[in-house]
Write a protein that holds these residues in place. Structure first.
Motif, PDB file in Angstrom:
ATOM      1  N   HIS A  85       0.845  -1.183   0.000  1.00 26.77           N
ATOM      2  CA  HIS A  85       0.000   0.000   0.000  1.00 26.77           C
ATOM      3  C   HIS A  85       0.892   1.248   0.000  1.00 26.77           C
ATOM      4  O   HIS A  85       1.602   1.519   0.970  1.00 26.77           O
ATOM      5  N   LYS A  87       1.051   4.419   0.738  1.00 29.61           N
ATOM      6  CA  LYS A  87       0.262   5.407   1.480  1.00 29.61           C
ATOM      7  C   LYS A  87       0.789   6.832   1.300  1.00 29.61           C
ATOM      8  O   LYS A  87       0.014   7.768   1.103  1.00 29.61           O
ATOM      9  N   GLU A  97      -6.102   4.589  -2.513  1.00 28.86           N
ATOM     10  CA  GLU A  97      -5.996   3.154  -2.778  1.00 28.86           C
ATOM     11  C   GLU A  97      -4.974   2.881  -3.879  1.00 28.86           C
ATOM     12  O   GLU A  97      -5.257   2.199  -4.870  1.00 28.86           O
ATOM     13  N   TRP A  99      -1.514   1.066  -4.877  1.00 24.62           N
ATOM     14  CA  TRP A  99      -0.760  -0.107  -4.446  1.00 24.62           C
ATOM     15  C   TRP A  99       0.354  -0.412  -5.441  1.00 24.62           C
ATOM     16  O   TRP A  99       0.238  -0.120  -6.627  1.00 24.62           O
ATOM     17  N   LEU A 226      -5.980  -9.725  -2.844  1.00 22.45           N
ATOM     18  CA  LEU A 226      -7.126  -8.828  -2.681  1.00 22.45           C
ATOM     19  C   LEU A 226      -8.405  -9.610  -2.374  1.00 22.45           C
ATOM     20  O   LEU A 226      -9.509  -9.143  -2.639  1.00 22.45           O
ATOM     21  N   PRO A 231      -8.653  -5.189  -8.652  1.00 29.86           N
ATOM     22  CA  PRO A 231      -8.616  -3.727  -8.532  1.00 29.86           C
ATOM     23  C   PRO A 231      -9.352  -3.061  -9.698  1.00 29.86           C
ATOM     24  O   PRO A 231      -9.723  -3.714 -10.675  1.00 29.86           O
ATOM     25  N   ASP A 232      -9.532  -1.761  -9.581  1.00 29.13           N
ATOM     26  CA  ASP A 232     -10.182  -1.012 -10.665  1.00 29.13           C
ATOM     27  C   ASP A 232      -9.237  -0.802 -11.847  1.00 29.13           C
ATOM     28  O   ASP A 232      -9.671  -0.796 -12.997  1.00 29.13           O
ATOM     29  N   SER A 370     -11.086   7.794  -6.414  1.00 26.87           N
ATOM     30  CA  SER A 370     -11.820   6.687  -5.809  1.00 26.87           C
ATOM     31  C   SER A 370     -11.358   5.316  -6.306  1.00 26.87           C
ATOM     32  O   SER A 370     -11.757   4.283  -5.754  1.00 26.87           O
ATOM     33  N   ASP A 371     -10.510   5.275  -7.333  1.00 21.94           N
ATOM     34  CA  ASP A 371     -10.076   4.009  -7.927  1.00 21.94           C
ATOM     35  C   ASP A 371      -9.064   3.283  -7.037  1.00 21.94           C
ATOM     36  O   ASP A 371      -8.197   3.908  -6.414  1.00 21.94           O
ATOM     37  N   GLN A 372      -9.175   1.974  -7.004  1.00 21.99           N
ATOM     38  CA  GLN A 372      -8.097   1.148  -6.457  1.00 21.99           C
ATOM     39  C   GLN A 372      -7.149   0.842  -7.616  1.00 21.99           C
ATOM     40  O   GLN A 372      -7.543   0.231  -8.608  1.00 21.99           O
ATOM     41  N   VAL A 374      -3.299  -0.477  -9.035  1.00 22.55           N
ATOM     42  CA  VAL A 374      -2.094  -1.269  -8.794  1.00 22.55           C
ATOM     43  C   VAL A 374      -1.073  -0.965  -9.874  1.00 22.55           C
ATOM     44  O   VAL A 374      -1.335  -1.141 -11.070  1.00 22.55           O
TER      45      VAL A 374
END
Length: 383
Positions: A85, A87, A97, A99, A226, A231-232, A370-372, A374
């Motif tokens: 993550h 951060k 989000e 990663w 996950l 993910p998105d 808002s997307d996750q 990677v």
């Protein structure tokens, strides 16, 4: 170890081939072959809970891998790579989000270990005597090490300006190394011209069926990490593009056996402005990519003027509602400091390219807070 491999199938014309002898590309259309499994049987017999007691390596997914006899696995400790993550960087970019899938933790320091571990293991299983590869760097290192472990001679063809790390590691592993004036495509032509006479089996990207099977394990790991939700967005540095093709295949197989649903990440292919055939084809809405003239970039893994799997990469981007973007070498150089200073992750130039793509993708609205998301860091730092 029970295996579920059924046959090989052309990714374009769907012609069927047996899996019990060495195969390169389709004899009819020259396109890549894919391994096909008995997914119906797996649906009834293989469940996610079975993974709980298995070693944390990509061999844990052996039911959907092409090795038929466990004794033929050539392994030097392939670990599951961490999903980290990001951060601090995410906070800076308002991407909570964000990663990083850090492939630098694999043997030989890059994601190429996945594909070459699988290809060499299958070569051992099929009794292949000599392996040859054109490479821009990390694939050559991986083949050299795994071939040495299997006791199979490796013949490496690389551009003279390949990073010295890769040249030296190939030589240390005892591979037969030839440096050429030209690009990876020129090295590929040499392998293609000489392989029949020399008795080499060509393990070029997507010119044999099993490297993509190794690369697809990135998709298996990501889904498991996950909790079987995807993910998105996946942002991926693209040279030959086997990772994108492999992960798309992985997700389709996982859906077929009931482990995930229909949702797919939006795949974003990142290339360098000095070599961006996939980006150009995407922007022109073409099904295939034209060879890139005068290819140049400091990210040697992105310096692939023409990919045999171009139609598969573009198809995946299209089906996933993704996109393709090119970033400059200057942007890559600047981005190479970003993950080390924010997350403590040392990146290869190719991995840094995905970081460089974040701001323009945010600015044009392709990715949203808002997307996750990677990012794939496909290898470690090399001087």
């Amino acid at each position: 170890m029970k295996h579920y491999l059924q046959h090989l199938e052309c990714s374009k014309c769907k012609e069927i081939y047996p899996h019990d002898k060495p195969q390169n590309v389709c004899h009819s259309c020259g396109k890549p072959l894919f391994a096909c499994y008995n997914l119906d049987e797996l649906t009834n017999t293989w469940k996610p809970d079975s993974l709980l007691t298995r070693e944390p390596s990509f061999w844990r997914y052996h039911e959907l891998l092409p090795i038929c006899n466990k004794a033929n696995i050539v392994s030097i400790g392939e670990t599951m790579t961490p999903l980290i993550h990001a951060k601090r960087l995410g906070s800076q970019l308002s991407l909570p989000e964000l990663w990083i899938k850090d492939e630098s933790r694999l043997p030989t320091g890059s994601f190429k270990a996945r594909g070459l571990a699988m290809a060499v293991s299958k070569a051992k299983e099929l009794g292949t005597k000599n392996l040859a590869i054109p490479s821009a760097g990390n694939a050559a290192t991986a083949l050299s090490v795994y071939a040495a472990c299997a006791g199979i001679p490796a013949h490496i063809f690389m551009p003279k300006d390949t990073p010295s790390f890769n040249i030296k590691t190939c030589q240390l592993a005892g591979a037969n190394v030839t440096l050429i004036d030209g690009l990876i495509t020129d090295a590929g032509k040499i392998v293609a011209k000489r392989k029949e006479v020399e008795g080499w089996f060509d393990v070029s990207t997507l010119k044999e069926p099993y490297r993509v099977e190794g690369k697809k394990t990135m998709g298996f790991e990501l889904a498991e990490q996950l909790s079987w939700k995807l993910p998105d967005v996946i942002i991926y540095p693209t040279g030959g593009g086997t990772g994108i093709v492999g992960m798309w295949k992985a997700f389709n197989e996982l859906e077929a056996i009931g482990w995930i649903g229909k949702k797919r990440p939006r795949f974003i292919s990142v290339q360098a402005t000095g070599c961006a055939p996939i980006v150009k084809a995407w922007e022109e809405d073409n099904q295939t990519a034209e060879p890139w003239e005068n290819a140049h970039t400091l990210a040697s893994g992105l310096r692939v003027p023409q990919a045999i799997g171009d139609f598969l990469i573009l198809e995946t981007i299209r089906k996933s509602k993704g996109t393709a973007i090119a970033v400059s070498d200057d942007a890559i150089l600047k981005a190479r400091q970003v993950l080390p200073t924010t997350e403590g992750i040392l990146t290869c130039p190719e991995g840094a390219a995905t970081v460089a793509a974040l701001k323009p993708l945010l600015e044009n609205g392709t990715i949203k807070p808002s997307d996750q998301i990677v990012l794939f860091n496909t290898g470690g730092f090399q001087a």
